[in-house]
Design an enzyme around this catalytic site. Structure first.
Site, short mmCIF file in Angstrom:
data_model
loop_
_atom_site.label_atom_id
_atom_site.label_comp_id
_atom_site.label_asym_id
_atom_site.label_seq_id
_atom_site.Cartn_x
_atom_site.Cartn_y
_atom_site.Cartn_z
N HIS A 74 0.82 -1.22 0.00
CA HIS A 74 0.00 0.00 0.00
C HIS A 74 0.85 1.27 0.00
CE1 HIS A 74 1.17 0.03 4.17
NE2 HIS A 74 0.62 1.23 4.31
N HIS A 89 1.64 6.84 -0.31
CA HIS A 89 0.73 6.01 0.47
C HIS A 89 -0.59 5.96 -0.29
CE1 HIS A 89 -1.93 4.78 3.75
NE2 HIS A 89 -0.84 4.40 4.41
#
Length: 169
Positions: A74, A89
């Site tokens: 992620h 992110h």
């Protein structure tokens, strides 16, 4: 030109202190203060910006080197030539998805440019999991940042210049 001027010039050539930032994904650029995760919006991770994506193809926002690929896929860590570190992110609370909607296309120590596709994300899977899909770019070592400017916000295509960041000399 004196000897010391020669070395000063050489340093600047090898390590440009200012880098142009590019939009990493088609979508709406927002200041980091508008990201719905307080860890980012309150700049606990550093300054930066967010993009509410229209597609799941995320490119590098800068010329850099990949320094970390999170096992949960992620997030990615990048280092610019001037020493500034940045974190990409993808989504809010997406670590819980254990990498399922993410396809990482780069490896650690790989050199990347704004033309490098880093990650493909299944935005529909994020939505089904009840996760926000905002892509967050945070500069994590602000102590070496001289200046950061986000000159453009709003709906933009991937690859458009959106600002600059420079390191202290």
């Amino acid at each position: 030109m004196g000897l010391f001027d020669f070395f000063k010039g050489k340093d600047k050539t090898e390590q440009p202190s200012t880098s142009t930032l590019y939009n990493p994904v088609d979508g709406k650029i927002i200041p980091i203060s508008e990201v719905s995760d307080p860890v980012f919006s309150e700049k606990m991770m550093g300054d930066g910006f967010g993009v509410i994506p229209e597609t799941g193809e995320i490119y590098s926002p800068v010329d850099a080197e990949i320094i970390s690929v999170f096992p949960t896929k992620h997030a990615l860590g990048l280092k610019l030539a001037n020493g500034i570190d940045l974190l990409i992110h993808i989504g809010i609370d997406t670590v819980e998805l254990e990498g399922k909607p993410f396809d990482i296309l780069v490896e650690e120590s790989e050199k990347v440019t704004p033309e490098t596709l880093l990650v493909k994300v299944d935005l529909e899977a994020l939505k089904e999991a009840g996760k926000e899909d905002t892509v967050i770019v945070a500069f994590t070592n602000m102590d070496i940042v001289e200046d950061y400017s986000l000159s453009t916000t709003g709906e933009l295509k991937q690859g458009q210049a959106i600002g600059e960041i420079s390191a202290k000399k």
